[in-house]
Scaffold this active site. Structure first.
Site, mmCIF file in Angstrom:
data_model
loop_
_atom_site.group_PDB
_atom_site.id
_atom_site.type_symbol
_atom_site.label_atom_id
_atom_site.label_comp_id
_atom_site.label_asym_id
_atom_site.label_seq_id
_atom_site.Cartn_x
_atom_site.Cartn_y
_atom_site.Cartn_z
ATOM 1 N N GLY A 1 79.238 35.284 16.921
ATOM 2 C CA GLY A 1 78.857 36.001 17.968
ATOM 3 C C GLY A 1 78.084 37.346 18.069
ATOM 4 N N GLY A 2 76.996 37.006 17.036
ATOM 5 C CA GLY A 2 76.170 37.957 16.540
ATOM 6 C C GLY A 2 75.086 38.142 17.478
ATOM 7 N N ASP B 1 75.579 32.335 18.465
ATOM 8 C CA ASP B 1 75.844 32.885 19.995
ATOM 9 C C ASP B 1 75.494 31.850 21.010
ATOM 10 O OD1 ASP B 1 76.331 34.695 22.247
ATOM 11 O OD2 ASP B 1 76.226 36.183 20.744
ATOM 12 N N HIS C 1 87.559 43.428 20.077
ATOM 13 C CA HIS C 1 87.895 44.475 20.963
ATOM 14 C C HIS C 1 87.564 44.028 22.435
ATOM 15 C CE1 HIS C 1 84.046 47.058 21.712
ATOM 16 N NE2 HIS C 1 83.772 45.784 21.571
#
Length: 472
Positions: A275-276, A298, A349
């Site tokens: 997910g860079g 990604d 998060h």
């Protein structure tokens, strides 16, 4: 010694320490009436000065908590939404830029409002509330000037340019104003539905972002990501993207570099950035440690943007094959089975434990016995002293630097950013900023054991840390 005397002693000692630290490092104590200068904010770059300043602020704010009258405490507690609404009005009306062009003598609210055609009396009431919080100054009746706090939101564009193309107000800026606009709009509206979404017996205990307060109150059940990608919301999407750059502008790139002892990894060790995005974090890593190989994963549209960034910033890394991009959804099976490190920055998060498990478990399934997982996120501290629950006592760096008694262990309101971000994640995505205990339980459920937390020096707990874990 009374608590007030103890707090006063902390302030006195910290003022002496601040003066000493500033004298040694050449750090200058800011002037409230001068504009922010992110590049030259020396106080933020001096840990000793920053700790002294934090102690002074924490003690003063705790004194206020002790001495506030019931009425003052009441409105201080419940009035946050009015300040936010006033700030949004002021910023959407381009007040910071209009006042900046007027010069240090300030500008009458009639002239400020005339630029955008809004009601001057209503704008003036907003500016006066904000001035009471040191955001703007009222120099004389209804004449307002900027302060250090208000200039934080300055796009540094001319008013003429903004008014000619308001939809692109935040393009080619540092993104902080754009981040504020996103929080004061999308997040602010979502927060009004937090209780309704939480109390609903059908969805209140789940983690699906389609049931977040934002989805419940604003979109009729669409999660933020699907909602914002609609063509009619191009401005909101652009504002969000620029705002994320603003979030980065207020953080140090150093977190990625200190998140692991990267130098100890053998040459050509493979780091998979899950997910860079466009590879912003990986850029810092590739520059600091050219002996590593990196794959940035990604969604395909993101990768196209990432390739353009790297062709400009570090083209040799792409040309040599040392850095590659790979289209991949982190909610599916992980294709890389020989990674030395799985790396994620500010991914979990955005997601509840329910969905974070779905992200972490494929990584565990693809891991070798020697694979390490490195998560760069805020580790929110508890508000109590000595927060050792036993389960995390063997984790190096689990407990951050605590404030001395009788201050709150987490430095109180001085470090409210971590908890404000937690509420923001809850309301928009059902995500969260986690404590070390919450990280420990989540990672163990997916087959990972935390061995260390690599923290940046200083007392700012909203600065991201590197969480290092190994397969169980």
């Amino acid at each position: 010694m009374s608590q007030l005397r103890a707090l006063l002693a902390h302030i006195t000692n910290a003022v002496d320490a601040l003066d000493k630290a500033c004298a040694v490092s050449g750090t200058r104590i800011p002037d409230l009436d001068e504009p922010f200068n992110l590049a030259g904010e020396t106080l933020s770059n001096d840990p000793a000065a920053l700790e002294a300043a934090g102690t002074i602020s924490a003690a003063a704010l705790q004194m206020h908590a002790i001495l506030a009258t019931p009425r003052n405490a009441f409105f201080y507690s419940v009035g946050g939404q009015w300040k936010s609404a006033a700030l949004r009005t002021a910023l959407e009306a381009h007040s910071v830029e209009i006042i900046r062009e007027a010069g240090p003598q300030g500008l009458h609210v009639n002239d400020i409002a005339a630029k955008t055609g809004i009601d001057a009396q209503k704008l003036g009431r907003c500016l006066r509330l904000l001035a009471t919080h040191h955001i703007f100054r009222e120099l004389k009746p209804e004449v307002f000037a900027n302060t250090r706090w208000s200039t934080l939101y300055d796009t540094h564009k001319s008013v003429k340019e903004i008014l000619a193309d308001p939809d692109h107000k935040f393009v080619h800026t540092n993104g902080i104003g754009s981040l504020a606009a996103h929080l004061l709009d999308d997040h602010f509206k979502a927060s009004a539905f937090q209780w309704e979404a939480t109390r609903d017996p059908a969805i209140g205990k789940g983690g699906d972002p389609a049931n977040a307060p934002f989805a419940v109150g604003i979109t009729g059940g669409k999660d933020f990501w699907n909602w914002v990608e609609h063509p009619d919301r191009a401005y909101i999407h652009r504002r969000f993207d620029v705002g994320m750059r603003g979030a980065q502008a207020m953080q140090s790139d150093n977190t990625t570099v200190i998140a692991l002892d990267w130098k100890s990894l053998p040459k050509d060790s493979l780091v998979v950035d899950v997910g860079g995005g466009v590879g912003s974090a990986a850029l810092a890593l590739a520059r600091a440690h050219p002996h590593l190989k990196i794959i940035i994963q990604d969604r395909a549209p993101v990768i196209e943007n990432g390739l353009q960034v790297w062709k400009k910033e570090l083209p040799n890394a792409l040309q040599s094959g040392r850095v590659q991009f790979q289209a991949h959804s982190f909610l599916t099976t992980q294709p890389q089975k020989n990674a030395d490190v799985f790396f994620m920055k500010n991914i979990l998060h955005d997601w509840s434990d329910e969905f974070s498990y779905k992200i972490l478990k494929p990584l565990r399934d693809a891991a070798t016995p020697k694979t390490r997982l490195v998560i760069v996120e805020v580790v929110a501290p508890y508000a109590c002293h000595d927060p050792n629950d036993g389960a995390t006592s063997d984790i190096v760096g689990a407990v951050p630097q605590e404030a001395p008694e009788p201050l709150l262990a987490n430095w109180g309101i001085v470090n409210q950013t971590a908890y404000s971000l937690d509420m923001a994640m809850l309301n928009l995505f059902l995500g969260q900023e986690r404590t070390i205990g919450q990280f420990d339980r989540l990672l163990k459920s997916a087959g990972w054991k935390i061995v260390a937390v690599h923290r940046q020096p200083g007392i700012d707990v909203a600065v991201t840390s590197g969480i290092e874990a190994v397969p169980i």
